[in-house]
Design a protein around this motif. Structure first.
Motif, PDB file in Angstrom:
ATOM      1  N   THR A 131       0.830  -1.205   0.000  1.00  0.00           N
ATOM      2  CA  THR A 131       0.000   0.000   0.000  1.00  0.00           C
ATOM      3  C   THR A 131       0.864   1.256   0.000  1.00  0.00           C
ATOM      4  O   THR A 131       0.615   2.204  -0.766  1.00  0.00           O
ATOM      5  N   LEU A 134       2.390   1.788  -3.457  1.00  0.00           N
ATOM      6  CA  LEU A 134       1.411   2.252  -4.452  1.00  0.00           C
ATOM      7  C   LEU A 134       1.028   3.710  -4.212  1.00  0.00           C
ATOM      8  O   LEU A 134       0.861   4.486  -5.163  1.00  0.00           O
ATOM      9  N   LEU A 135       0.896   4.081  -2.948  1.00  0.00           N
ATOM     10  CA  LEU A 135       0.553   5.472  -2.651  1.00  0.00           C
ATOM     11  C   LEU A 135       1.735   6.405  -2.921  1.00  0.00           C
ATOM     12  O   LEU A 135       1.533   7.590  -3.214  1.00  0.00           O
ATOM     13  N   VAL A 153      -3.878   2.311  -7.908  1.00  0.00           N
ATOM     14  CA  VAL A 153      -4.007   1.715  -6.573  1.00  0.00           C
ATOM     15  C   VAL A 153      -5.077   0.623  -6.533  1.00  0.00           C
ATOM     16  O   VAL A 153      -4.801  -0.520  -6.152  1.00  0.00           O
ATOM     17  N   LEU A 379      -5.473   0.466   3.354  1.00  0.00           N
ATOM     18  CA  LEU A 379      -5.430   1.527   2.352  1.00  0.00           C
ATOM     19  C   LEU A 379      -6.046   2.815   2.882  1.00  0.00           C
ATOM     20  O   LEU A 379      -5.466   3.901   2.750  1.00  0.00           O
TER      21      LEU A 379
END
Length: 415
Positions: A131, A134-135, A153, A379
């Motif tokens: 996570t 991806l962020l 995402v 997330l």
């Protein structure tokens, strides 16, 4: 005591509703159409035969009752050649866990042995790391302007998580994700011939991929679920080919279940919160409400809007006569907004007491629900902390589906 049988609602009414559901407007917001359907009663006639169920309590009753079965291989074969139920992809799905009935369902589910507390604790660090990565990519794109949250995402976290868990090469992730999008058409409410053809082709490719995987893990076992399933099934099944086949179906089921619906949950949850900025702002200040936000998203617009069951005997459901082997479609997207269950059901409210059918119910309650919840909560915790000024740029587009929701984009920016 004699039960009054309610005459079936005019099927033409349901035909007109489903034609509207297939439009872009209906895909973007099917809930007013569901409201019209629900106004005709908790059980109404489906255009193609069988019934549509919109009342929450009736849907819950069917899901929990042993009198209602999955449309399994036996039932699908009875529908005859040339129907969607005997398409190659449908036949293949009839051998996976969600389409099995007891006793087969019981021992296959037990053999899966996944997503208990210990395995989730082992996965939590991985999900958190993925996570964050991806962020980070989302942050870079947002620095340049707007970004597609769904592509960066929502679509990536589930395949990276389940791919890591199964020990799959990262290079395979994009193809597996695309195949899953095509394969799901055979599980749709009314797939077209072209959609079934896509599903058949995707299913064949997935079968090759996972049978090869099982063969490789049998030759070189490791510390992974597929290797463990091989050991379990060798103890349960003396025929090695049959054991490998059972492991293949488990691996196929896990991939399909983990990717499609979880991706939709992640992106829909984010969309709903950005569409309700006061709720978003409240969440950034009160992150302890993250679990409630996930559950309300699952109620308000679940990834799966339709669950189908078949009656095991003649009976009555909601005052409507249902024959043995007749199918009912549980419109859980509508049932989750049943005013008999929830006060102000059209209001997106993080303070609502959780109650939804997004993960089905009874013996078929979703095995992957704990993992989906963990991904969504992880997330959202990071999202509200890192991007409190996140805003929606434009309304997204939706795939032309009824049963399985899928966002095609989710364009966001920083205010």
């Amino acid at each position: 005591m004699e039960i009054a049988i309610t005459p079936p609602t005019d099927r033409r009414f349901a035909v007109s509703l489903f034609s509207r559901l297939r439009t872009a407007k209906g895909q973007a917001n099917p809930f007013p159409i569901y409201g019209e359907l629900r106004s005709r009663g908790g059980v109404v006639a489906a255009p193609w035969g069988g019934h549509l169920v919109t009342a929450f309590d009736l849907c819950d009753q069917v899901l929990r009752s042993r009198d209602w079965l999955e449309p399994d291989a036996r039932w699908r074969e009875q529908q005859g050649d040339g129907t969607r139920w005997t398409a190659p992809s449908s036949r293949e799905m009839s051998r996976t866990l969600p389409a099995l009935n007891p006793p087969d369902h019981t021992w296959v589910r037990r053999s899966a042995g996944m997503f208990d507390r210990a395995s989730l604790e082992q996965l939590s660090g991985t999900v958190g790391h993925i996570t964050t990565r991806l962020l980070d990519s989302l942050a870079e794109r947002l620095h340049e302007g707007e970004a597609d949250f769904n592509a960066l995402v929502g679509e990536e976290l589930p395949v990276a998580t389940i791919g890591h868990w199964l020990g799959l090469p990262t290079a395979d992730f994009p193809r597996l994700r695309d195949l899953t999008h095509d394969q799901v058409f055979t599980q749709e409410l009314l797939p077209s011939a072209s959609q079934l053809a896509k599903s058949d082709a995707a299913t064949a490719e997935l079968r090759t991929y996972f049978t090869d995987l099982v063969r490789e893990r049998r030759a070189r076992p490791g510390d992974d679920p597929v290797s463990r399933w091989i050991t379990v099934w060798d103890d349960m099944e003396s025929d090695r080919d049959k054991a490998d086949e059972a492991v293949y179906y488990l691996a196929l089921f896990v991939l399909l279940a983990a990717l499609e619906t979880t991706s939709t949950l992640l992106s829909t949850m984010t969309l709903l919160l950005l569409e309700h900025p006061r709720q978003w702002d409240w969440l950034t200040v009160h992150p302890e409400l993250v679990p409630a936000a996930v559950e309300e998203s699952l109620r308000y617009d679940p990834p799966t809007h339709v669950i189908s069951r078949v009656s095991s005997r003649d009976g009555v459901l909601g005052g409507v006569e249902v024959r043995k082997d007749e199918m009912v479609h549980l419109m859980v997207g509508a049932a989750n907004r049943d005013p008999a269950k929830h006060e102000d059901p059209e209001l997106f409210n993080l303070h609502r007491k959780p109650a939804h059918l997004a993960f089905s119910g009874g013996i078929h309650y979703c095995l992957g629900a704990p993992l989906a919840r963990m991904e969504a909560q992880t997330l959202l915790h990071q999202l509200v902390r890192r991007f409190p000024r996140l805003t929606l740029v434009r309304r997204p587009s939706w795939a032309p589906r009824v049963a399985f929701r899928r966002l095609l984009n989710l364009d966001v920016a920083l205010s």
